[in-house]
Design a protein around this motif. Structure first.
Motif, PDB file in Angstrom:
ATOM      1  N   CYS A 190      52.874  55.562  64.143  1.00 46.59           N
ATOM      2  CA  CYS A 190      53.260  56.831  63.506  1.00 46.59           C
ATOM      3  C   CYS A 190      54.774  56.930  63.343  1.00 46.59           C
ATOM      4  CB  CYS A 190      52.728  58.019  64.297  1.00 46.59           C
ATOM      5  SG  CYS A 190      50.966  58.272  64.005  1.00 46.59           S
ATOM      6  N   ARG A 191      55.503  56.463  64.333  1.00 40.95           N
ATOM      7  CA  ARG A 191      56.979  56.513  64.218  1.00 40.95           C
ATOM      8  C   ARG A 191      57.445  55.763  62.985  1.00 40.95           C
ATOM      9  NH1 ARG A 191      60.273  56.744  69.734  1.00 40.95           N
ATOM     10  NH2 ARG A 191      58.633  57.528  71.063  1.00 40.95           N
ATOM     11  N   ILE A 192      56.733  54.678  62.678  1.00 39.83           N
ATOM     12  CA  ILE A 192      57.125  53.879  61.512  1.00 39.83           C
ATOM     13  C   ILE A 192      56.564  54.478  60.215  1.00 39.83           C
ATOM     14  CG2 ILE A 192      56.880  51.588  60.427  1.00 39.83           C
ATOM     15  CD1 ILE A 192      56.732  50.491  63.367  1.00 39.83           C
ATOM     16  N   GLU A 193      55.299  54.943  60.302  1.00 33.86           N
ATOM     17  CA  GLU A 193      54.599  55.279  59.057  1.00 33.86           C
ATOM     18  C   GLU A 193      54.693  56.742  58.598  1.00 33.86           C
ATOM     19  OE1 GLU A 193      50.674  53.916  59.937  1.00 33.86           O
ATOM     20  OE2 GLU A 193      51.352  51.836  60.058  1.00 33.86           O
ATOM     21  N   LEU A 194      55.041  57.672  59.480  1.00 37.26           N
ATOM     22  CA  LEU A 194      55.108  59.076  59.031  1.00 37.26           C
ATOM     23  C   LEU A 194      56.083  59.173  57.856  1.00 37.26           C
ATOM     24  CD1 LEU A 194      55.126  61.150  62.357  1.00 37.26           C
ATOM     25  CD2 LEU A 194      53.220  60.794  60.784  1.00 37.26           C
ATOM     26  N   PRO A 195      55.695  59.846  56.777  1.00 34.52           N
ATOM     27  CA  PRO A 195      56.555  59.852  55.584  1.00 34.52           C
ATOM     28  C   PRO A 195      57.850  60.640  55.790  1.00 34.52           C
ATOM     29  CG  PRO A 195      54.650  61.278  55.271  1.00 34.52           C
ATOM     30  CD  PRO A 195      54.450  60.582  56.583  1.00 34.52           C
ATOM     31  N   LYS A 196      58.979  59.932  55.687  1.00 39.89           N
ATOM     32  CA  LYS A 196      60.301  60.554  55.865  1.00 39.89           C
ATOM     33  C   LYS A 196      61.084  60.386  54.559  1.00 39.89           C
ATOM     34  CE  LYS A 196      61.049  58.288  59.919  1.00 39.89           C
ATOM     35  NZ  LYS A 196      59.699  57.839  60.239  1.00 39.89           N
ATOM     36  N   PRO A 197      61.310  61.487  53.847  1.00 40.81           N
ATOM     37  CA  PRO A 197      61.977  61.392  52.547  1.00 40.81           C
ATOM     38  C   PRO A 197      63.447  60.986  52.636  1.00 40.81           C
ATOM     39  CG  PRO A 197      61.554  63.696  53.090  1.00 40.81           C
ATOM     40  CD  PRO A 197      60.906  62.872  54.161  1.00 40.81           C
ATOM     41  N   GLY A 198      64.042  61.084  53.835  1.00 40.53           N
ATOM     42  CA  GLY A 198      65.464  60.730  53.985  1.00 40.53           C
ATOM     43  C   GLY A 198      66.329  61.982  53.961  1.00 40.53           C
ATOM     44  N   PHE A 212      62.878  66.398  57.279  1.00 37.15           N
ATOM     45  CA  PHE A 212      62.734  65.129  58.004  1.00 37.15           C
ATOM     46  C   PHE A 212      61.418  64.444  57.626  1.00 37.15           C
ATOM     47  CE2 PHE A 212      62.246  62.789  62.218  1.00 37.15           C
ATOM     48  CZ  PHE A 212      63.171  61.823  61.879  1.00 37.15           C
ATOM     49  N   PHE A 213      60.331  65.224  57.545  1.00 37.94           N
ATOM     50  CA  PHE A 213      59.030  64.676  57.150  1.00 37.94           C
ATOM     51  C   PHE A 213      58.556  65.309  55.850  1.00 37.94           C
ATOM     52  CE2 PHE A 213      58.471  64.659  61.916  1.00 37.94           C
ATOM     53  CZ  PHE A 213      58.554  63.296  62.069  1.00 37.94           C
ATOM     54  N   LEU A 214      57.717  64.561  55.180  1.00 38.60           N
ATOM     55  CA  LEU A 214      57.029  65.080  54.003  1.00 38.60           C
ATOM     56  C   LEU A 214      55.680  65.621  54.469  1.00 38.60           C
ATOM     57  CD1 LEU A 214      57.709  65.048  51.005  1.00 38.60           C
ATOM     58  CD2 LEU A 214      56.390  62.931  50.811  1.00 38.60           C
ATOM     59  N   SER A 257      47.259  65.787  56.457  1.00 43.32           N
ATOM     60  CA  SER A 257      47.977  64.568  56.858  1.00 43.32           C
ATOM     61  C   SER A 257      48.286  64.562  58.356  1.00 43.32           C
ATOM     62  CB  SER A 257      49.282  64.485  56.084  1.00 43.32           C
ATOM     63  OG  SER A 257      50.109  65.573  56.464  1.00 43.32           O
ATOM     64  N   LYS A 258      48.795  63.418  58.816  1.00 44.90           N
ATOM     65  CA  LYS A 258      49.237  63.309  60.213  1.00 44.90           C
ATOM     66  C   LYS A 258      50.420  64.249  60.475  1.00 44.90           C
ATOM     67  CE  LYS A 258      47.624  58.610  60.781  1.00 44.90           C
ATOM     68  NZ  LYS A 258      48.006  57.188  60.757  1.00 44.90           N
ATOM     69  N   VAL A 259      51.247  64.435  59.460  1.00 42.34           N
ATOM     70  CA  VAL A 259      52.384  65.357  59.626  1.00 42.34           C
ATOM     71  C   VAL A 259      51.861  66.777  59.855  1.00 42.34           C
ATOM     72  CG1 VAL A 259      54.383  66.411  58.468  1.00 42.34           C
ATOM     73  CG2 VAL A 259      54.051  63.946  58.361  1.00 42.34           C
ATOM     74  N   ALA A 297      59.565  69.610  58.427  1.00 41.31           N
ATOM     75  CA  ALA A 297      58.629  69.082  57.420  1.00 41.31           C
ATOM     76  C   ALA A 297      58.642  69.977  56.200  1.00 41.31           C
ATOM     77  CB  ALA A 297      57.230  69.017  57.992  1.00 41.31           C
ATOM     78  N   ALA A 298      58.542  69.384  55.018  1.00 45.85           N
ATOM     79  CA  ALA A 298      58.524  70.173  53.791  1.00 45.85           C
ATOM     80  C   ALA A 298      57.417  69.715  52.859  1.00 45.85           C
ATOM     81  CB  ALA A 298      59.870  70.100  53.080  1.00 45.85           C
TER      82      ALA A 298
END
Ligand SMILES: [Zn+2]
Length: 226
Positions: free
Chosen positions: A32-40, A65-67, A72-74, A223-224
């Motif tokens: 999850c640390r790697i795969e959670l969607p982070k838009p930057g 920080f997250f999408l 979703s997992k987020v 998260a957004a």
């Protein structure tokens, strides 16, 4: 040994995918640390986030920080932080976000972090403000001071679900009050919240903080929703 048995009987679970964590993992699993969607962070403007505020408020930066997407997992992660008493998870993810913020030189422009407050009744029910936990985590990594006592939320809690942006904004426009303007005057404030959907909450709080004398205001949501 006892700790190991406890972990076998009651495994700590990942805050995002709910799978049992390895002994070496904390709060979130490695996948999850790697795969959670982070838009930057510090995206070049205009972008999908800045579009939520364009023409409505003269903000400086807006970060997520997250999408966030439904189912979703987020979403699971945000639910754990908001409704399942996982304030330490909120602080942990906040500190992770702070680590990313710190890698950008522009981050030093922020003078003070203010979390979006909860209604007092909701705060009493929940026992903590998830936005404050996130703000605390960010502050620990970036060393930017945070203060949850400067902004308060008054009046009755009213559900915003189903309302459009204009009516959400009207509902929210008078619920925030600046308690003490002195620490805000002339400062660049980073407003922090857990989730950003329409942006109406950030807008309503930002108007009050600006009116209290802040020089610049930026927004950060953990998260957004795109
Ligand atoms: Zn996981």
């Amino acid at each position: 040994m006892f700790k190991r048995i406890l972990q076998l009987l009651y495994p700590k679970r990942c805050g995002a995918c709910d799978l049992p964590l390895l002994e070496s993992e904390n709060f979130l699993c490695t996948a999850c640390r790697i795969e959670l969607p982070k838009p930057g962070l510090f995206l070049k403007q205009p972008n999908w986030l800045s579009a939520k505020f364009d023409g409505l408020f003269p903000f400086t930066d807006v970060h997520a920080f997250f999408l966030f997407s439904p189912g979703s997992k987020v979403q699971h992660l945000m639910h754990q932080i908001k409704y399942k008493g996982q304030h330490e998870l909120g602080r942990f993810v906040g500190s992770w976000c702070g680590k990313h913020l710190q890698q950008n030189i522009r981050m030093i422009a922020y003078d003070l972090i203010i979390p979006i407050p909860l209604f007092p009744k909701k705060y009493l029910e929940r026992g903590y403000n998830q936005a404050a936990c996130i703000a605390q985590g960010i502050s620990e990594k970036t060393k930017i001071p945070w203060n949850e006592a400067l902004l308060k939320r008054t009046g009755q809690s009213q559900s915003l679900v189903g309302q459009n942006r204009v009516s959400r904004y009207e509902t929210l426009s008078n619920v925030f009050d600046v308690v003490d303007p002195v620490p805000i005057e002339g400062k660049h404030i980073l407003l922090v919240d857990d989730t950003l959907t329409t942006g109406a909450t950030f807008l309503a709080a930002a108007e009050k903080i600006k009116a209290a004398g802040a020089l610049e205001i930026s927004f950060l949501a953990l998260a957004a929703l795109k």
